[in-house]
Each structure stands twice: as C-alpha cells, then as structure tokens.
Motif scaffolding. Structure first.
Motif, short mmCIF file in Angstrom:
data_model
loop_
_atom_site.label_atom_id
_atom_site.label_comp_id
_atom_site.label_asym_id
_atom_site.label_seq_id
_atom_site.Cartn_x
_atom_site.Cartn_y
_atom_site.Cartn_z
N ILE A 344 -0.80 -8.37 12.83
CA ILE A 344 0.24 -8.21 11.81
C ILE A 344 1.56 -7.81 12.45
O ILE A 344 2.63 -8.37 12.13
CB ILE A 344 -0.21 -7.17 10.76
CG1 ILE A 344 -1.41 -7.70 9.97
CG2 ILE A 344 0.94 -6.83 9.82
CD1 ILE A 344 -2.02 -6.68 9.02
N VAL A 353 3.32 -0.38 5.76
CA VAL A 353 2.54 -0.92 4.65
C VAL A 353 3.37 -1.04 3.37
O VAL A 353 2.98 -1.79 2.45
CB VAL A 353 1.29 -0.04 4.38
CG1 VAL A 353 0.30 -0.13 5.50
CG2 VAL A 353 1.68 1.40 4.10
N LEU A 356 4.62 -4.65 3.67
CA LEU A 356 3.66 -5.73 3.90
C LEU A 356 2.89 -6.05 2.63
O LEU A 356 2.42 -5.15 1.93
CB LEU A 356 2.67 -5.32 5.00
CG LEU A 356 3.27 -5.12 6.40
CD1 LEU A 356 2.26 -4.46 7.32
CD2 LEU A 356 3.73 -6.45 6.98
N PRO A 429 -2.09 -4.93 3.17
CA PRO A 429 -1.17 -5.93 3.73
C PRO A 429 -1.44 -7.35 3.28
O PRO A 429 -0.56 -8.21 3.39
CB PRO A 429 -1.38 -5.79 5.25
CG PRO A 429 -1.96 -4.44 5.44
CD PRO A 429 -2.81 -4.21 4.23
#
Length: 769
Positions: A344, A353, A356, A429
């Motif tokens: 990622i 986060v 995402l 995510p």
C-alpha cells in the motif's frame, strides 16, 4: 546442524565480495538460502511429533564451559520454521520491493546475518552460546532498523533499539553467568536437572530479575516498549520479519525455554502476569488511536507480545499450549499485514488510514489477503485466530494461581482492541469509495502480493484443519516448555460454553467499536497530550540530564592537560598509600638487612641527584631530555651492580630509543613556560617529596617482610620441564603469561597502525583549519 545455523553468517560474509552480482533479477536467488533451511528443518517434523529430540554437540571452548551445543525439540523447531519460512517469503518480497535500491546486497547481507543469529538463539542448548547469538541479533537488527541511514529518524531509532536491547542483554549475561555458576553447568538441559536447587537458592530472585530484564527489553514489554514503534522507520520487509515472527519474540522464546529451569514459582508467575497484562492492555489501547498503518501494527504487536508473556506467566499446560498456538497465529496474520502495508505504501505513497479507502478495486488480491488476515486477527470461527483466542480464554478461566475473572476480563478487553486494530489495518484501506488520486495505481509484481496471500491462507487453513499443526508443531512446543508430554488436540468446536460466549462478546464488541469509531488525527492528538507521562519521555529526560551531568563531570576532571592528570593521580596515590601506612602500624626496618654501600653506588647516587635537579629546573627541553637520559643510564648501572645485566641492556636500549624519539619530537618546540607562581612550585615540590617518601617507606616495609620463594621456585623448576626454555624470564613472558604478552603486542600493533595512519593522512587546507 552447525552448517544450518551458520549458513546465514557465511552468506552474509560472501556478500562482501560477491553481493554486487546479486542485484536486480538475480536477487531472487538469495531466497534459496531460507527456503533450503526451511526444508531442512521441516524434515524433522515426523521425529519431533513422535516425541523425539535431536542434540548436536561441537567442542568450542571446553575449558570455559562453552560448547556449540544445539538442541532441536518442539519449541526450537516451531521457531526455526517461523524464522526460515517467513524469512523465505520476506526474501522473495524484498527482491521486488527493494529491487531499485542501491544497497540491496547490503540489505540481504544484514538479513542473512540476522537469520543466522535468530537460529542460533532458538537452537542453542548452552546459555553462553545463546547469549552470543542474542547479542548478534541486537547488532544485526541495529543495521536493519537503520538501513535507511540517510534518514536521521532511522539512525536515531536504530540507536534507541540497540541501547534498550543491548542494556537488557548486559543484564541477561549476568543472569546466565549466575545460573551457570550455581548449577555447575551452562547447559540448559543440565540446568533443568538442577531447577529445584536454583529455585531454593537465596539468589533466585536476582536470577529472575536479570533474566526478565533481558527478555522484557528484547520483547518490548512495558516500560521498555517504546523502541519498537520507532523501529518502524525500517523498510517494510524488515518490519515484517523482525517485528512479527522473529526478533521481538526472542524474549518470549527465552522465557519459554527457561521456564523448566526457573518457572513455576510466585516470583516467576506474578511479575510475568503483571508486566504482560499491563503491556497487552496498554499497547492494545494505544493501537486504536494510531492512524499510520505501521503504527497500528507496531502497537498491536507489542500487545500480542504482552499476551504471550502473560500466558507464560500463568504457567499451566493450557496456557503454554495457548502461547504456542498464539505464537504461530500472530506470526501468520501480522507478517501478512506488514507485507500488505508495504505494498500500500509502495503504490499510494501513504500509510495514513484516514486517507486510504477503496483499494480493493485496484489491488484485489491484496484486499483478499488483508481481509483474511484481519479475520484471523479478529478470531472469527474457522480461522486460526479463533482457536488461539479460545485457548487464551480457557487458560485464564482455568488458572488457580490468581483470580481467573480478572485475568479473563483483561484478555477480553485486549482482544476487543486488537480486533479493532486488525480490521483497521487489514480491512479499512480496501473498503469504501476509491479516491481519484489512487485510481491509476496497479497491482505490483507477483512477488509482492503472493507472500502475504500465502500467509493469510495459512491462517485460514490451520483454522479449518487444526490437525495440520497440533501434533506436528504446537503440542511438542508446549511440551518442551513444561518439560513433559502434552496431548491436547486442537478443536474447532468446543460446544456451547463460557469460552464460546466470551469469543462471541469479543467479536460483537470489537465489530461495534470498528463501526462507530473512525480513526482521526484528532484522536491521536488527544492521546499524545499525555506523552509527557510516557516511559519514552521519562527515559529521554533521564538521558538528557545524564548527558548534562557527564559533560560537567568531564569538564571538571578532564582539563586536557597532562600535568593536571599526573597531579591528580599522584595526589590520590599519596592520600591512599599514606592512609594505609598510618593505619597499618609503625614502619620499621633492621639495618643489617641492607647491603654495604659501595663507592660506586655513592657516585651514581650523586649523579642521580644532580641530574634530577637539573631536569626539574632547566628551561630547555633538550637539556631536560638529556638529564632524563642520564637518569636512565644510572639505573642501568644499578642493575649491573646488582647482577641483572639483561635488565640493564633492556633499560639501555629503551632509554636510548626514547631519547632519540624525544629529541626528534621536541627539538622544534618552544622552551618551557616560565612559571612565576611560587605557591604552585611549592605545592608540586611538596607532593613530589611526599610521594617519594611514601614509596621509600613502602620499599623499607617490603625489605622486612618474610620472603616466600614458592613462586620463584615454581618457575625455576618448571620453566624447562613445561615450556622447554632455559631463560626463566623469557619463559614467564612467552608461556606462563603468554596471554598478557599477546595483548601487549596487540596494543602496540594498534598504536603502530594509528601512527602510520596519521603519517599517511593528507588533509585539505579547510580540514587543517
């Protein structure tokens, strides 16, 4: 076995000349090392599952009780397979993740060294050998954590990790030495036979304290946990390897291995339960406030390590089996989540986060892997995490040492937080709407998504078919901890009972927490307001004031002037020796013990007095050097008078060489400074006179002591018999005290290298300034 343990070390050395050829596409070939080792250790599974063990002994330093003793049992096999198995996947992953890195060969060299060190730790059956590998893990992890050495934060994190784990290692060494001294052996298996003696010894609490210090620092237990989140500055493959399955579990392994030796007492149980309980709850709570994926995984890792210490502290057969299962559970899902986090970060450029979402549309295989790993972390039925969580609850409910209700409550709360953290890292995510900024990213090379997918699938496979691992790995591992057979097959279903109810409550409350609480920078800021109370902040303050004190101490006692150092040393010697003479009774001697004074001695004594006076009063360096040389030659004559011509020749040679060197160095220097401080001169004269008088009194005392010829008689009688030499002095220097002479030669060699380097040093004009 020895080759298997040292293979990584050998490969890391070979990387120095040949590493440049194993870059690019050829880097994937390096994975053959851990893959081959994994296959080798896997071949022992049938023997270990049948209750067997394998011992290997290689003499190393028998006189010190240090041998290359290795033992492969259920516990060491479990860790060996984790080290080499997850290592194989990390090697493959890194060949693509770091393919463009200019120091890829250096990375594999460090990683191979670390793998060898970890294998040495888990396979050693000698505590001194274990300690050597233990320290090697600290050193190699220092290079791995600071791999991005152009980053100040990476360098600082590596130093903090080395300082904390190295300090604990020093205390661990003291504990091992104490255990070996009391038990009469440094072999772990022999210590097991002496466990009752060690537990009943008055030094037992001290042994535990020293061993706990080493284990707690290495496994990031509260209050030493702060180094692990900082270590996340390392590249993702390093984090996945060191902080999920290997290095941070070294302390857990140590406690499990030493349990048959020192475990099973209140001194063992309560500290581990308290420290492990605080660590697992504190870190799990902190993990829910993190917004960086690596930060979430770091704190959840610390919490998992606390759970393992907590279970080993309970010390029942159920808790040790639960610890064995959770070691494997955590390694599988945490390594998978670390590797997915790396992808990622690699593709999106962020690990936040809060930014995402929706990545399942562009990274579908990783979304599946993250989802499965998150489910195992949550402990959903038919995952391996479900079995591990049930065993934890069974262990806390069935303990007799402390209140089961309190322990179970702590475990449930911790698991709720860990469930939330797992969903945050493995699910968040990939769900939701994909931001337009990430619409163009693509699935990376298969070497970057196959390894986490395999780990996630293993978590599901072991959960659906636990028989694949129970009798082959996990029961033997628990049996090695408790030192007796365990036959407790893992089951998917235990019926409707309190354990199932607790698991259901954990799942529901964890899921509710995930749905109602959204990660945010504000939540992290609120928790960071209390950082001034954190162990890291307090330790930083201690380090700051220690450095400040050290600076003042150094400035006070170390002025940089040789005459000041000599003055302080001689003053201390005068005070110490003078006190000893005053409290030791009257000083007396018998004149008939002295030989008659000859005219030669009178003449030499007169020359000495004159030259000493000249040396301390002259303002010319050259005159002082010449006067000093005359003093040396007078001492040569005294040696000749007293039948020591060999010493006289040695003194003559050294004195002549010293005079030549002094003249070469000093003849260009200006004359001595003309000190006009009469008080300082009187002070120095008084100190020198006092020192001379005290040395003279000591010499007189020595003359009146009864002379024991035992030592000289021994050397005289054995010089030729044992060392085949007729010159007793040479035999003493070369044979009887050969180690001292060897180190003196080493010191001279190092000094010579330093002088040669300075002579060859060519500085630029700016550097000279």
């Amino acid at each position: 076995m020895l080759i298997a343990v040292l293979a990584g070390l050998i490969v890391s050395i070979l990387y120095i000349p040949f590493g440049k050829y194993l870059k690019g596409r050829l880097a994937v070939l390096v994975a053959l090392l851990p893959i081959g080792l994994f296959a080798y250790f896997a071949s022992f599974i049938p023997m270990i599952s049948n209750g067997g063990n394998a011992d290997y002994q290689y003499p190393w330093v028998p006189s010190l009780g240090i041998n290359l003793d290795f033992r492969l049992d259920g516990l060491s096999l479990l860790f060996s397979l984790l080290i080499t198995g997850i290592g194989s996947l990390v090697y493959l992953y890194a060949s693509s993740y770091l393919k463009a890195h200019p120091y890829l060969d250096r990375f594999y060299g460090y990683l191979s060294l670390f793998m060898a060190a970890m294998l040495g730790v888990v396979l050693s059956d000698n505590v001194l050998l274990l300690f050597i590998f233990w320290e090697l893990t600290s050193i190699s992890s220092f290079f791995l954590i600071g791999f991005n050495n152009d980053s100040a934060e990476s360098r600082k994190s590596s130093l903090v990790a080395l300082a904390v784990t190295g300090g604990g290692g020093f205390l661990l060494m003291a504990g091992f030495v104490l255990m070996g001294h009391l038990s009469g052996s440094y072999s772990i298996q022999e210590m097991v036979q002496s466990n009752e003696f060690l537990k009943n010894n008055s030094l037992y609490p001290l042994m535990l304290l020293l061993v706990f210090a080493g284990a707690f620092t290495k496994s990031a237990q509260f209050p030493f946990h702060f180094w692990l989140p900082g270590a996340m500055k390392a590249p993702t493959p390093i984090s996945a390897y060191l902080h999920s399955a290997t290095m941070v579990k070294a302390g857990v392994y140590l406690l499990a291995r030493i349990y048959p030796v020192l475990g099973g007492t209140d001194y063992w149980t309560y500290p581990l339960i308290i420290v492990g309980g605080i660590t697992m709850l504190y870190s799990a709570f902190h993990s829910i406030f993190r917004t960086d994926l690596k930060g979430i995984l770091a704190y959840s890792t610390i919490s998992a390590l606390g759970v393992l210490v907590f279970l080993i502290g309970i010390g029942t057969a159920q808790s040790l089996l639960a610890a064995s299962v959770f070691i494997l559970v955590h390694a599988l899902y945490k390594a998978a989540l670390f590797l997915i986090t790396g992808v990622i970060d690699h593709e999106t450029g962020t690990r936040d986060v809060t930014r995402l979402a929706g990545l399942h549309k562009v990274l579908p295989p990783l979304a599946v892997g993250g989802f499965l790993a998150a489910l195992s972390s949550a402990g959903l039925p038919f995952t391996f995490g479900f079995i591990g969580k049930d065993l934890i609850y069974e262990a806390t409910l069935n303990t007799d040492s402390v209140m089961p209700t309190i322990l179970t409550t702590l475990a449930v709360i911790t698991n709720i937080f860990l469930l939330y953290a797992g969903l945050l890292a493995g699910l968040k995510p990939f769900t939701g709407r994909l931001p337009t900024a990430y619409a163009g990213i693509h699935l990376p090379h298969w070497l970057m998504w196959i390894p986490p997918m395999l780990l996630s699938l293993l978590g599901i496979a072991f959960g659906a078919f636990p028989a694949l691992a129970d009798t082959a790995l996990l029961n033997p591992a628990a049996a090695a901890m408790i030192n007796k057979p365990i036959d407790s097959p893992l089951k998917i279903w235990h019926g409707f009972n309190l354990v199932l109810l607790l698991s259901t409550v954990t799942l529901i409350l964890g899921a509710v927490l995930y749905l109602i609480r959204k990660p945010s920078a504000g939540g992290l800021a609120r928790i960071e307001r209390f950082d001034y109370l954190s162990p890291r902040h307090l330790l930083t303050k201690i380090v700051y004031y220690s450095k400040k004190f050290s600076a003042r101490y150094t400035q006070t006692l170390h002025s940089g002037f040789l005459r000041v150092y000599i003055f302080r040393i001689v003053t201390f010697a005068v005070l110490l020796l003078g006190f000893r003479l005053l409290t030791g009774g009257p000083v007396w001697f018998t004149p008939n013990h002295l030989s008659p004074i000859s005219v030669y001695e009178v003449v030499v004594g007169g020359i000495l007095i004159v030259t000493i006076y000249l040396a301390v009063t002259t303002l010319s360096r050259l005159t002082a050097v010449v006067a000093t040389s005359v003093i040396g030659y007078c001492i040569c004559l005294l040696f000749v008078f007293y039948s020591a011509p060999d010493l006289a020749m040695t003194q003559f040679t050294i004195d002549t060489l010293t005079v030549v060197l002094f003249v070469l160095v000093l003849f260009r220097l200006p004359p001595f400074l003309n000190f006009t401080n009469r008080l300082a001169r009187m002070r120095d004269w008084l100190l020198a006179s006092s020192f001379g008088a005290i040395v003279s009194l000591i010499a007189v005392q020595v003359l009146n002591q009864p002379f024991d010829h035992a030592v000289s008689r021994f050397y005289g009688e054995n010089a030729y018999l044992l060392a085949k030499g007729k010159n007793v002095v040479n035999v003493i220097l070369v044979d009887f005290r050969g180690v001292d002479t060897m180190f003196e030669i080493v010191v001279l060699a190092i000094a010579a290298i330093g002088v040669f380097s300075l002579l060859k040093l060519k500085l630029k004009a700016s550097e000279k300034e």
